[in-house]
Design an enzyme around this catalytic site. Structure first.
Site, short mmCIF file in Angstrom:
data_model
loop_
_atom_site.label_atom_id
_atom_site.label_comp_id
_atom_site.label_asym_id
_atom_site.label_seq_id
_atom_site.Cartn_x
_atom_site.Cartn_y
_atom_site.Cartn_z
N ARG B 108 0.85 -1.18 0.00
CA ARG B 108 0.00 0.00 0.00
C ARG B 108 0.90 1.24 0.00
O ARG B 108 1.85 1.32 0.77
CB ARG B 108 -0.88 -0.04 1.24
N CYS B 462 -14.87 -3.27 -0.69
CA CYS B 462 -13.48 -3.57 -0.32
C CYS B 462 -12.96 -4.69 -1.22
O CYS B 462 -13.69 -5.24 -2.03
CB CYS B 462 -13.40 -3.98 1.15
#
Lengths: 617, 597
Positions: B108, B462
Site C-alpha cells: 500500500r 473492499c
C-alpha cells in the site's frame, strides 16, 4: 527358495549389514555354507582374531582405502568371472542368474560389479563374462566407467588366453542401443581375447534373450578342462523372507490409495503423487530402490492403431499358449507407441516401402534417428499404409511392453504398507498428434483410488543411504529426481539417524513446481532435514539451476564433503547430472585449492568409495 | 441478530493466531469498569521485541523455502506498508497438492490526500504490471494498493515506490495511516492549504525508525550511530491503527466521522481557511456476534486554528498511545478508549496536555459523502475530470481498457491525478487545450465518463476474496453483479438517477466504511450478507442491521418492496437512508453503543 537379486546384492555389498532390515539375507546360502565350513573347526582365539580381521577389512573399505588385494594367485584357472555394470539393477540381476546357472552346472564362478573389479586382474582372467547396460547417449553405467576407460586406454595390456562373452542390455528406442556392450565386446577382441560366444544385444524385454545367452556362454566356457569339484551346497532353509518375490513376470497388484496432483495451478508440468498399498505383499525395499510398473496402453491408442490397420480388436490371438483378444494383447502386452529401428526394418519389409528402406541405409542414420524420435507406430502405419496385415503378423513386429521404473518416494519404515511414487505425466504434441507417455499417463489418468497397479520392486544397490546413520548426506534432486530423497529423509527420520542432511531441489517455478513443499518445510522444522537450497529456473531472467545453487554454497558443500558426507544425484542424466558433476569438480577445485585434475580424482575417489552415487535416467 | 451464531465465516489467514471470539461486555454505561483480559496481546509483545520494527524481516525475506514470512514478521511488515496474504481461491487445492498457500504481498502506497503526478502514476502502473497482478487498486483511503507481489519481488517493489518519492511506510500497522483529505480541485486555494496540512500531519506522524530504510532501501547501518527513537510512538507504537481525515464541507467524501481524528475545514467570511472543527473517536471495525465491538462516529469536541493542528494531532495520538487498550486488539481503537471513559474525560485530558481547552466547535454542513463526476472548471481556467472507477480497480477488461487508457492519459497529462476517498480518480488541472486529447483517449479506450446509474457510481466495495485474509464473503468481485440486479429494480421504480450510497465489505472490519452507507452488505459467510439500512447520505449517521445472513435472492426479495415504497412515498428530496427510518424499516442509530441495540 532363493532370492536371486538379494544374493547378487550381497555378493558385492560394501557396507556392513546394519543397512539391511534382514541381515540374514545378506549372504547367499552358498556363502553361508562356506562360512560355516570355515568357522566350524576354529578355536575361540581364532574366531576372535578373524572377527577383528574382517572388521578391519570392512572399515578400511568404508573409509575408501583400497582393499587388501585378494589372494588371487591361487585362483582356479577354470573359474569363471562375471563382471557386470549396472545402473538400475538389471545387469546385476542377470549376473546373479549367471552365477546360479553356473553353480547348477558345477562351474566355479565369482561375480563382481565393475566398480569393484580391479582392472589389473583382467590379465589373469581366462574365462570372463561381461553383462553391461548402456545409458543415455551410449555411455556405460556409472559403475562401469572406470573399467570402460581402462580397457580403452593404454594401460590395458594384451589379453592372451582370455575367452569371453558379452551380454549387452539396452533399449532400442535410444539411438546408441547397447553401445557399451558393443564397446566391451569389440575391445576385448582387439586386445587379443577370444569371443567364446557371440554377444547378444537385449532390448528392455531382456529375460528370454539373457537366458539364451547364459546357456550358450556357459556351455562355451565349460568346454575347457573340467572344473575342480565343488562342494555341493548343503540344502538349508532359506533365511528371512519366505514369501515368493514379486517380479516383472509375477507382479503384485497394488491398490492405489491416492493419486494426487502436485503441480500448482498454472504449472506447465503435471506431476502426480501416487500412494500404493503393498499390504499383504512380500515387497521389501530400501530407500533408493525403484518400483517397476507394468502399464497398459490407452484404449484410444489401441483403437487408433487397430482402426488404421483395419483389424478387429475382438479377434483372438495366441499369447504364449494363452488365447486373448487382440485388443487386450495390444493394451497390456505389446509396446505400440515407441518406434525402434528393428520395428521399422520389419515394417519396411512388409510394407515394401522404398522411402523407409532408404531411411534404413547407413548413410541416412541420422535421418532415421530424426524420424524415430518424433514419431510413433501410428505415424508409421498411417504414412505407409499396410493393408491386410494379420493380427499375428502385427504382434511379430512388436516388442513386449516394458515395465517402467520409478524411484520409490517413500521409506518402508516410515510408511509400512505403502509405496509412494512421483510421476511426471509426459504429454506433448508432435507431427500433428497429441502423444503421451505410456506409463506416466497410465498412472496419471487411468489409476483412481481403489484401482490396481501391477508392480514389483527393483533393487538399486548403487543408490543407498550410508550404512552409518551419522554420516552426513547431500542430495541433489531437481524435478521428480527428488522422489528418492523423500524416501531418504523419511527413512533417516524413522530410524532416528543423527547425520545431517542437505537437499538441493530445483524446478521451473517456486509457486507451482515446488514438489512436496510442505513436507520439506515440516522436515526442516522437525530437524529431519538439516538444510535445503532451491533453484527455480524460470523465476528469474537468467536460468538458474541446482548446480548454480551448489556453487553459491560451495564453501559449505566442500566442508560437508570433507566431513565425510555422501553425495547423491537423482534425475535427468543428459544435462542435469552432467552439470552437477562438473559443478562438483569445480567446487572441489576451488574450495580445496587444487588443480582440476586433482579435483577430478577427488570426485572419482568419492565415486569409487561409493560416497558419490547417482540414479540418473 | 442471534448472538449464539458461531463465527462460521471467520476464515482467517492460515498462519497466526485468531483473536479471542468470546463475547464480553466492555464497560458499562458509567464507563468505569473495564474487564480487560490480563496482559498484553501477542502483537504488543512482537512490537516490543522487534527493535523498532526490524524483527527478523531480513531473514524472512531471504528464506527460499517459503513464500511467507515468519509469523511475527508478518505482523511487523504491516508497519512497512505491506500485508502478507494468500490466494484463498487456491488455498484448498494447494494444500491437497502438498504446496503451501500461494503467499503474496499487498503493498500500500502512502500518498497524503491522494495526489500523485503523472510520472508517479506511470511508475506505479508499470510496477503493477511487472511486479504485481497486473492491476492497480485505488483504496478508500486515497492510496494505491498492489496485490499479488511474490516475496522475492517485494523489496524491489517497495524500493521502486520510494524512487518515485512516494513511500509505503506506515501505510498499514499500529500507527497513523495515510492522511486523507478532500481532493476537491475546484476550490484550488482552499484545497491547496488543506492538502498542505494533510501532508504536514502525515510527515509529522511518520515513524522515525531507520528499519524501513535499512530493510528496503539498503541504507547502511551507521555503526555506533544514534539509537532509534520514536519520540511520539515509543517502542510499541500505538495499540491499534489510527486514522485521520480532513473534510472540506459541503463534501464529506472522506467520511470524517469514521476516523479516529477528524478535521472539518471551516472557512471564514473571506473564504479563507479559519481552522478546523475537531472530531474524535470514529471507527468502523467490529466483529460479528460480539456486541462489545461496534462502529462509532466521531464526536465533535471543539475547534482549532490551523497553527494548532499539529499539536492537537500529536496530543490526541499521545492520549491513545497512553490509554488505549493493549490487551485486546478488538478493543484497542480510540473509540473504545473514549467510550470506556467519556468524551468529557477525553476533552479534559486533551486540554491538560495542550495547556488550554479547544475553542467551541464551529458549525458546518455536509451534503453528501459521494463524488461528483464528469468535467468541472476550477479557478485559473484549469479543468478537472472525475472518473468513476468501479471499486477502485484499475485494470484492462474486454469491454474497457481502463489501465491502458489511464496510462496513455498520464503520458500526455501535465496536471496531476487525485484519488478520491470513494476509490475514484480525478484527472486534475487539465489545460483546456489538453482536454480534447484526454477525451479522445478516454473514448479510444472505451472509458465511460457518464451514463452509469446513480446507485452504481455511489457504490463501493473492499477487496475481500481472494486476497484478503479476513474476508468471509466476496465483495469487489461480487458487488457489480448485485448492483446490476438492484439497478433493474431501481430503473423500474424510476430511480435510475437518484443517488443511494451502497457499500459492501467481505467482513465486518469496515474497510469500505459500510456502516455509514444507506444500504450496506457486510459478508457473513460465502454468499451470505448482513444487510444494514439507514445510514446518512452525508456519512453522518450509522445504519442499523436490517436482516442477517441473506443470500442474493433474499436480499433482492427484501429490498425490492422497500425500494418501490421509497419511490412511491418519499418526500421531496428525502434520502433513502432517512426514508427507511421514517417508514419504520429500521430504527435510527444515535450512537455506536446502541448500534446493536
Amino acid at each position: 527358495m532363493r532370492r536371486p537379486d538379494s544374493a547378487a546384492f550381497a555378493q558385492a555389498l560394501p557396507d556392513p549389514p546394519a543397512l539391511l532390515s534382514q541381515p540374514a539375507s545378506l549372504l547367499s546360502d552358498e556363502q553361508l555354507a562356506a562360512l560355516d565350513r570355515l568357522i566350524e573347526p576354529l578355536a575361540p582365539d581364532q574366531l576372535i582374531w578373524i572377527g577383528g580381521y574382517l572388521a578391519g577389512l570392512a572399515s578400511a573399505h568404508r573409509t575408501g582405502t583400497p582393499r587388501l588385494a585378494p589372494a588371487h594367485a591361487e585362483r582356479d584357472e577354470a573359474s569363471i568371472t562375471v563382471v557386470y555394470g549396472s545402473q538400475s539393477g538389471n545387469s546385476a540381476r542377470v549376473a546373479a542368474d549367471v552365477k546360479a546357472h553356473a553353480e547348477a552346472k558345477g562351474l566355479a564362478v565369482r561375480v563382481k560389479s565393475m566398480d569393484e573389479y580391479r582392472p589389473s586382474d583382467l590379465r589373469a582372467e581366462k574365462k570372463l563374462l561381461i553383462v553391461v547396460s548402456t545409458q543415455g547417449e551410449g555411455e556405460p553405467p556409472d559403475t562401469g566407467k572406470e573399467l570402460h576407460e581402462f580397457l580403452h586406454g593404454r594401460k590395458a595390456g594384451k589379453l592372451e588366453g582370455l575367452r569371453y562373452s558379452v551380454l549387452a542390455l539396452g533399449d532400442s528406442s535410444y539411438e546408441h542401443f547397447c553401445k557399451t556392450g558393443r564397446d566391451f565386446d569389440a575391445r576385448l577382441e582387439a586386445l587379443g581375447g577370444e569371443r567364446a560366444h557371440p554377444r547378444i544385444d537385449c532390448d528392455v524385454d531382456y529375460d528370454d534373450a539373457a537366458a539364451q545367452w547364459i546357456e550358450g556362454a556357459l556351455a562355451a566356457l565349460a568346454t575347457a578342462p573340467a572344473p575342480a569339484p565343488l562342494h555341493a551346497p548343503a540344502a538349508r532353509p532359506v533365511r528371512g523372507n519366505v514369501t515368493p518375490l514379486h517380479s516383472k513376470k509375477n507382479p503384485f497388484l497394488a491398490t492405489a490409495l491416492a493419486n494426487i496432483g502436485l503441480s500448482g495451478h498454472g504449472s506447465a508440468k503435471e506431476v502426480r503423487h501416487l500412494e500404493l498399498s503393498v499390504e499383504g505383499s512380500a515387497l521389501s525395499y530400501e530407500p533408493g530402490d525403484s518400483v517397476g510398473v507394468l502399464p497398459a496402453n490407452g484404449s484410444d491408442v489401441v483403437g487408433d492403431l487397430l482402426d488404421a490397420l483395419e483389424l478387429d480388436p475382438a479377434q483372438s490371438v495366441d499369447l504364449g499358449g494363452e488365447s486373448v483378444t487382440l485388443g487386450f494383447a495390444l493394451a497390456h502386452k505389446y509396446e505400440i507407441t515407441t518406434l525402434t529401428r528393428p520395428l521399422v526394418e520389419k515394417y519396411a519389409a512388409l510394407a515394401d516401402a522404398q522411402a523407409l528402406r532408404d531411411l534404413l541405409t547407413a548413410e541416412n542414420s541420422s535421418d532415421l534417428w530424426q524420424y524415430l524420435r518424433g514419431r510413433q507406430l501410428i505415424d508409421l502405419v498411417t504414412e505407409h499404409p499396410l493393408r491386410g496385415i494379420g493380427a499375428a503378423q502385427l504382434l511379430s513386429l512388436l516388442r513386449k511392453l516394458p515395465p517402467r521404473l520409478y524411484s520409490i518416494a517413500s521409506s518402508q519404515k516410515a510408511n509400512p504398507g505403502e509405496l509412494h511414487v512421483t510421476v511426471a505425466a509426459v504429454r506433448y504434441e508432435s507431427h500433428g498428434r497429441s502423444r503421451h507417455g505410456v506409463a506416466s499417463t497410465f498412472l496419471a489418468d487411468r489409476i483412481a483410488e481403489g484401482d490396481a497397479v501391477p508392480i514389483y520392486v527393483e533393487t538399486n544397490r548403487n543408490f543407498k543411504l550410508p550404512a552409518d546413520p551419522a554420516t552426513p548426506i547431500i542430495m541433489v534432486g531437481p524435478g521428480t529426481g527428488v522422489a528418492p530423497f523423500r524416501a531418504f529423509v523419511q527413512e533417516r527420520e524413522a530410524i532416528g539417524a543423527s547425520g545431517r542432511s542437505w537437499l538441493f531441489f530445483g524446478d521451473r517455478h517456486f509457486t507451482t513446481d515446488f514438489l512436496y513443499q510442505r513436507e520439506w518445510q515440516q522436515a526442516l522444522k522437525d530437524g529431519a532435514l538439516t538444510r535445503m537450497d532451491v533453484a527455480f529456473s524460470r523465476d528469474r531472467e537468467h536460468k538458474f539451476y541446482v548446480q548454480h545453487r551448489m556453487q553459491a554454497q560451495a564453501r559449505d558443500l566442500y566442508a560437508w564433503l570433507q566431513d565425510g558426507a555422501h553425495f547423491y544425484v537423482c534425475g535427468d542424466a543428459e544435462r542435469m547430472a552432467r552439470d552437477v558433476h562438473q559443478a562438483l569438480i569445480d567446487i572441489v577445485a576451488e574450495q580445496g585449492e587444487m588443480p582440476v585434475e586433482r579435483a577430478s580424482e577427488y570426485v572419482q575417489d568419492l565415486q569409487r568409495s561409493r560416497r558419490y552415487q547417482r540414479d540418473v535416467y | 441478530m442471534s448472538a449464539a451464531e458461531p463465527p462460521q465465516g471467520a476464515n482467517s489467514a492460515p498462519r497466526g493466531g485468531s483473536e479471542a471470539a468470546q463475547p464480553r461486555a466492555w464497560g458499562d454505561h458509567t464507563g468505569e469498569t473495564v474487564q480487560a483480559p490480563p496482559g498484553r496481546s501477542e502483537v504488543e509483545r512482537v512490537k516490543d521485541a522487534s527493535d523498532y520494527l526490524r524483527g527478523t524481516i531480513v531473514q524472512s525475506l531471504a528464506n527460499p523455502i517459503t513464500g511467507a514470512l515468519a509469523d511475527s514478521d508478518a505482523q511487523l511488515i504491516k508497519f512497512h506498508g505491506s500485508y502478507q496474504q494468500d490466494d484463498r481461491d487456491l488455498r484448498d487445492e494447494r494444500r491437497r497438492r502438498k504446496l503451501e498457500p500461494l503467499y503474496s504481498f499487498m503493498v500500500r502506497v502512502r500518498a497524503p490526500g491522494g495526489v500523485v503526478t503523472p510520472w508517479q502514476w506511470l511508475v506505479l502502473d508499470e510496477l503493477a504490471r511487472t511486479h504485481a497482478n497486473g492491476s492497480l487498486r485505488l483504496t478508500t483511503r486515497q492510496s494505491f494498493q498492489f496485490h499479488g507481489i511474490l516475496k522475492p519481488r517485494l523489496k524491489e517493489t517497495i524500493a521502486a515506490v520510494n524512487e518515485t518519492l512516494l513511500t509505503t511506510i506506515a501505510a498499514c500497522g499500529d500507527v497513523n495511516r495515510n492522511v486523507m483529505c478532500n481532493p476537491n480541485p475546484y476550490q484550488s486555494a482552499l484545497h491547496g492549504e488543506v492538502f498542505d496540512w494533510a501532508s504536514r500531519i502525515s510527515e509529522e506522524l511518520k515513524p522515525r525508525t531507520r528499519a524501513y530504510h535499512e530493510i528496503w532501501l539498503d541504507d547502511a547501518l551507521v555503526a555506533g550511530g544514534e539509537p532509534d527513537d520514536e519520540p511520539l510512538y515509543g517502542r510499541t507504537y500505538l495499540p491499534r491503527k489510527f486514522k485521520i481525515a480532513i473534510a472540506v464541507p459541503p463534501s464529506n467524501d472522506v467520511d470524517v466521522f469514521a476516523h479516529d481524528l477528524g478535521f472539518i475545514a471551516i472557512v471564514d467570511d473571506d473564504a479563507r481557511l479559519a481552522g478546523f472543527t475537531v472530531t474524535v473517536g470514529g471507527g468502523m471495525g467490529m466483529t460479528h456476534s460480539e456486541p462489545a465491538t461496534y462502529p462509532r462516529l466521531g464526536d465533535v469536541i471543539g475547534f482549532c486554528r490551523p497553527e494548532q493542528m499539529l499539536a492537537v494531532t500529536q496530543q490526541v495520538v499521545a492520549i491513545q498511545r497512553d490509554y488505549g487498550d493493549r490487551s485486546d486488539r478488538k478493543h484497542a481503537r480510540l473509540k473504545y478508549t473514549i467510550d470506556d471513559r467519556s468524551v468529557d474525560w477525553f476533552s479534559a485530558e486533551l486540554a491538560a496536555r495542550l495547556h488550554a481547552p479547544l475553542e467551541p466547535p464551529r458549525p458546518f454542513r455536509f451534503e453528501h459523502n459521494g463524488d461528483r463526476y464528469g468535467w468541472t472548471e476550477g479557478v485559473g481556467g484549469k479543468q478537472h475530470l472525475t472518473l468513476f472507477i468501479e471499486n477502485g480497480r484499475v485494470q484492462d477488461a474486454p469491454q474497457m481498457s481502463l489501465m491502458t487508457g489511464l496510462r496513455e492519459i498520464a503520458k500526455v497529462h501535465d496536471g496531476d491525478f487525485r484519488l478520491t476517498a470513494n476509490q475514484n480518480l480525478i484527472v486534475a488541472n487539465v489545460d483546456p487545450d489538453k482536454r480534447l486529447a484526454i477525451e479522445s483517449l478516454l473514448a479510444g479506450h472505451r472509458i465511460e465518463v457518464d451514463g452509469r446509474s446513480a446507485v452504481r457510481v455511489n457504490s463501493m466495495a473492499c477487496v475481500a476474496l481472494p486476497s484478503c485474509g479476513l474476508a468471509m464473503a466476496e465483495s469487489e468481485r461480487y458487488l457489480p453483479t448485485l448492483i446490476d440486479k438492484l439497478e433493474r429494480v431501481l430503473d423500474e421504480s424510476g430511480l435510475r438517477h437518484d443517488a443511494i450510497t451502497v457499500r459492501m465489505t467481505g467482513c465486518p472490519n469496515g474497510c469500505a466504511r459500510p456502516y455509514v452507507a444507506e444500504i450496506a452488505f457486510v459478508g457473513k459467510s460465502l454468499g451470505k450478507y448482513n444487510v444494514y439500512l439507514g445510514g446518512g447520505f452525508a456519512g453522518d449517521r450509522l445504519n442499523r442491521l436490517y436482516r442477517s445472513a441473506l443470500s442474493e435472492d433474499e436480499i433482492l426479495a427484501e429490498l425490492t418492496p422497500i425500494i418501490r415504497r421509497y419511490a412511491a412515498e418519499r418526500r421531496s428530496g428525502e434520502r433513502f437512508g432517512d426514508f427507511v427510518i421514517r417508514a419504520g424499516h429500521v430504527s435510527e442509530v444515535t450512537s455506536g453503543r446502541t448500534f446493536h441495540a
